[in-house]
Motif scaffolding. Sequence first.
Motif, PDB file in Angstrom:
ATOM      1  N   CYS A  32       4.922  16.056   4.671  1.00  0.00           N
ATOM      2  CA  CYS A  32       3.673  16.766   4.397  1.00  0.00           C
ATOM      3  C   CYS A  32       2.493  16.208   5.170  1.00  0.00           C
ATOM      4  O   CYS A  32       1.393  16.754   5.105  1.00  0.00           O
ATOM      5  CB  CYS A  32       3.370  16.762   2.895  1.00  0.00           C
ATOM      6  SG  CYS A  32       2.789  15.169   2.268  1.00  0.00           S
ATOM      7  N   GLY A  33       2.693  15.095   5.896  1.00  0.00           N
ATOM      8  CA  GLY A  33       1.615  14.544   6.696  1.00  0.00           C
ATOM      9  C   GLY A  33       0.635  13.689   5.930  1.00  0.00           C
ATOM     10  O   GLY A  33      -0.362  13.243   6.500  1.00  0.00           O
ATOM     11  N   PHE A  34       0.911  13.449   4.658  1.00  0.00           N
ATOM     12  CA  PHE A  34       0.011  12.614   3.867  1.00  0.00           C
ATOM     13  C   PHE A  34      -0.110  11.232   4.518  1.00  0.00           C
ATOM     14  O   PHE A  34       0.833  10.734   5.109  1.00  0.00           O
ATOM     15  CB  PHE A  34       0.548  12.503   2.432  1.00  0.00           C
ATOM     16  CG  PHE A  34      -0.376  11.755   1.503  1.00  0.00           C
ATOM     17  CD1 PHE A  34      -1.651  12.221   1.248  1.00  0.00           C
ATOM     18  CD2 PHE A  34       0.047  10.594   0.882  1.00  0.00           C
ATOM     19  CE1 PHE A  34      -2.499  11.536   0.389  1.00  0.00           C
ATOM     20  CE2 PHE A  34      -0.791   9.905   0.013  1.00  0.00           C
ATOM     21  CZ  PHE A  34      -2.071  10.387  -0.223  1.00  0.00           C
ATOM     22  N   GLY A  35      -1.289  10.626   4.350  1.00  0.00           N
ATOM     23  CA  GLY A  35      -1.652   9.440   5.118  1.00  0.00           C
ATOM     24  C   GLY A  35      -0.849   8.185   4.906  1.00  0.00           C
ATOM     25  O   GLY A  35      -0.796   7.323   5.775  1.00  0.00           O
ATOM     26  N   PHE A  36      -0.222   8.013   3.773  1.00  0.00           N
ATOM     27  CA  PHE A  36       0.562   6.793   3.610  1.00  0.00           C
ATOM     28  C   PHE A  36       1.714   7.015   2.644  1.00  0.00           C
ATOM     29  O   PHE A  36       1.680   7.894   1.792  1.00  0.00           O
ATOM     30  CB  PHE A  36      -0.304   5.623   3.142  1.00  0.00           C
ATOM     31  CG  PHE A  36      -0.949   5.816   1.791  1.00  0.00           C
ATOM     32  CD1 PHE A  36      -2.206   6.377   1.693  1.00  0.00           C
ATOM     33  CD2 PHE A  36      -0.292   5.425   0.622  1.00  0.00           C
ATOM     34  CE1 PHE A  36      -2.803   6.560   0.443  1.00  0.00           C
ATOM     35  CE2 PHE A  36      -0.890   5.594  -0.618  1.00  0.00           C
ATOM     36  CZ  PHE A  36      -2.149   6.167  -0.704  1.00  0.00           C
ATOM     37  N   LEU A  37       2.714   6.191   2.811  1.00  0.00           N
ATOM     38  CA  LEU A  37       3.853   6.185   1.892  1.00  0.00           C
ATOM     39  C   LEU A  37       3.771   4.935   1.039  1.00  0.00           C
ATOM     40  O   LEU A  37       3.246   3.911   1.461  1.00  0.00           O
ATOM     41  CB  LEU A  37       5.174   6.192   2.672  1.00  0.00           C
ATOM     42  CG  LEU A  37       5.397   7.389   3.585  1.00  0.00           C
ATOM     43  CD1 LEU A  37       6.725   7.232   4.320  1.00  0.00           C
ATOM     44  CD2 LEU A  37       5.392   8.675   2.786  1.00  0.00           C
ATOM     45  N   PHE A  38       4.302   5.036  -0.142  1.00  0.00           N
ATOM     46  CA  PHE A  38       4.299   3.892  -1.048  1.00  0.00           C
ATOM     47  C   PHE A  38       5.654   3.215  -0.959  1.00  0.00           C
ATOM     48  O   PHE A  38       6.694   3.855  -1.112  1.00  0.00           O
ATOM     49  CB  PHE A  38       4.021   4.368  -2.476  1.00  0.00           C
ATOM     50  CG  PHE A  38       3.593   3.257  -3.392  1.00  0.00           C
ATOM     51  CD1 PHE A  38       2.246   2.956  -3.559  1.00  0.00           C
ATOM     52  CD2 PHE A  38       4.531   2.512  -4.089  1.00  0.00           C
ATOM     53  CE1 PHE A  38       1.849   1.931  -4.401  1.00  0.00           C
ATOM     54  CE2 PHE A  38       4.144   1.488  -4.930  1.00  0.00           C
ATOM     55  CZ  PHE A  38       2.798   1.205  -5.094  1.00  0.00           C
ATOM     56  N   GLU A  39       5.621   1.909  -0.718  1.00  0.00           N
ATOM     57  CA  GLU A  39       6.877   1.181  -0.563  1.00  0.00           C
ATOM     58  C   GLU A  39       7.429   0.779  -1.920  1.00  0.00           C
ATOM     59  O   GLU A  39       6.715   0.271  -2.780  1.00  0.00           O
ATOM     60  CB  GLU A  39       6.652  -0.062   0.292  1.00  0.00           C
ATOM     61  CG  GLU A  39       7.953  -0.808   0.564  1.00  0.00           C
ATOM     62  CD  GLU A  39       7.755  -1.992   1.499  1.00  0.00           C
ATOM     63  OE1 GLU A  39       6.666  -2.124   2.075  1.00  0.00           O
ATOM     64  OE2 GLU A  39       8.712  -2.767   1.623  1.00  0.00           O
ATOM     65  N   LEU A  40       8.711   1.008  -2.097  1.00  0.00           N
ATOM     66  CA  LEU A  40       9.392   0.656  -3.342  1.00  0.00           C
ATOM     67  C   LEU A  40      10.472  -0.374  -3.048  1.00  0.00           C
ATOM     68  O   LEU A  40      11.106  -0.342  -2.003  1.00  0.00           O
ATOM     69  CB  LEU A  40      10.051   1.889  -3.964  1.00  0.00           C
ATOM     70  CG  LEU A  40       9.148   3.060  -4.312  1.00  0.00           C
ATOM     71  CD1 LEU A  40       9.998   4.255  -4.729  1.00  0.00           C
ATOM     72  CD2 LEU A  40       8.206   2.681  -5.432  1.00  0.00           C
ATOM     73  N   LEU A  41      10.677  -1.261  -3.984  1.00  0.00           N
ATOM     74  CA  LEU A  41      11.706  -2.275  -3.820  1.00  0.00           C
ATOM     75  C   LEU A  41      13.098  -1.668  -4.022  1.00  0.00           C
ATOM     76  O   LEU A  41      14.052  -2.032  -3.365  1.00  0.00           O
ATOM     77  CB  LEU A  41      11.480  -3.397  -4.833  1.00  0.00           C
ATOM     78  CG  LEU A  41      12.007  -4.773  -4.482  1.00  0.00           C
ATOM     79  CD1 LEU A  41      11.484  -5.222  -3.111  1.00  0.00           C
ATOM     80  CD2 LEU A  41      11.607  -5.771  -5.543  1.00  0.00           C
ATOM     81  N   ASP A  42      13.182  -0.752  -4.965  1.00  0.00           N
ATOM     82  CA  ASP A  42      14.438  -0.057  -5.230  1.00  0.00           C
ATOM     83  C   ASP A  42      14.166   1.431  -5.189  1.00  0.00           C
ATOM     84  O   ASP A  42      13.052   1.878  -5.412  1.00  0.00           O
ATOM     85  CB  ASP A  42      14.976  -0.424  -6.617  1.00  0.00           C
ATOM     86  CG  ASP A  42      15.246  -1.903  -6.743  1.00  0.00           C
ATOM     87  OD1 ASP A  42      16.154  -2.388  -6.052  1.00  0.00           O
ATOM     88  OD2 ASP A  42      14.534  -2.557  -7.513  1.00  0.00           O
ATOM     89  N   ASP A  43      15.228   2.185  -4.941  1.00  0.00           N
ATOM     90  CA  ASP A  43      15.062   3.629  -4.854  1.00  0.00           C
ATOM     91  C   ASP A  43      14.644   4.195  -6.209  1.00  0.00           C
ATOM     92  O   ASP A  43      14.901   3.596  -7.257  1.00  0.00           O
ATOM     93  CB  ASP A  43      16.372   4.270  -4.395  1.00  0.00           C
ATOM     94  CG  ASP A  43      16.127   5.534  -3.595  1.00  0.00           C
ATOM     95  OD1 ASP A  43      14.964   5.982  -3.525  1.00  0.00           O
ATOM     96  OD2 ASP A  43      17.102   6.066  -3.049  1.00  0.00           O
ATOM     97  N   TYR A  44      14.006   5.333  -6.164  1.00  0.00           N
ATOM     98  CA  TYR A  44      13.486   5.948  -7.374  1.00  0.00           C
ATOM     99  C   TYR A  44      13.583   7.453  -7.209  1.00  0.00           C
ATOM    100  O   TYR A  44      13.248   7.985  -6.157  1.00  0.00           O
ATOM    101  CB  TYR A  44      12.029   5.529  -7.580  1.00  0.00           C
ATOM    102  CG  TYR A  44      11.330   6.214  -8.736  1.00  0.00           C
ATOM    103  CD1 TYR A  44      11.662   5.902 -10.049  1.00  0.00           C
ATOM    104  CD2 TYR A  44      10.340   7.155  -8.502  1.00  0.00           C
ATOM    105  CE1 TYR A  44      11.016   6.524 -11.103  1.00  0.00           C
ATOM    106  CE2 TYR A  44       9.678   7.779  -9.555  1.00  0.00           C
ATOM    107  CZ  TYR A  44      10.027   7.459 -10.857  1.00  0.00           C
ATOM    108  OH  TYR A  44       9.384   8.064 -11.909  1.00  0.00           O
TER     109      TYR A  44
END
Length: 144
Positions: A32-44
């Motif tokens: 979607c082009g949103f400015g940042f992704l949030f990093e996760l330690l484990d999949d969700y």
Amino acid sequence: MPYFICPRCRQRSVDIDAREGFTDQAPACRHCGFGFLFELLDDYYPAPATGFVVCDQDRRVLASGRGVFELTGFQEAELMGRDVVEALTLSDPQPVELVREWGVRRMGQKLSIRTSAGSSKNVTADFFPAYDADGGLLVALTPR
Ligand SMILES: [Zn+2]
């Protein structure tokens, strides 16, 4: 292997080729082009109706994603910069504090929020710490 999730469109991505980590910039969403992704330690795996709220280290809302308006009645602009606990009237601020203090996930919290119309709504809330230097957290709200 780092996992990333887009707070806006909820698309998950896995950093298979480790490309995301090469720049200092947070990776943007390829969907979607949103400015940042949030990093996760484990999949969700968010539910279809889950809405994400991204907060800074002081609990202030930085962004809210798809589904949050449907759930809370608040537009992103109405939440931006506000304390997430106060803005949504989270019934228990403790999970937020635990995440900020200890940097651990708090999953499956049975909480209630107050919508913009003033009614109470039951949600399942998951809280994730941010792993970048800025701290902060991601709140995932799912109606129940
Ligand atoms: Zn996205």
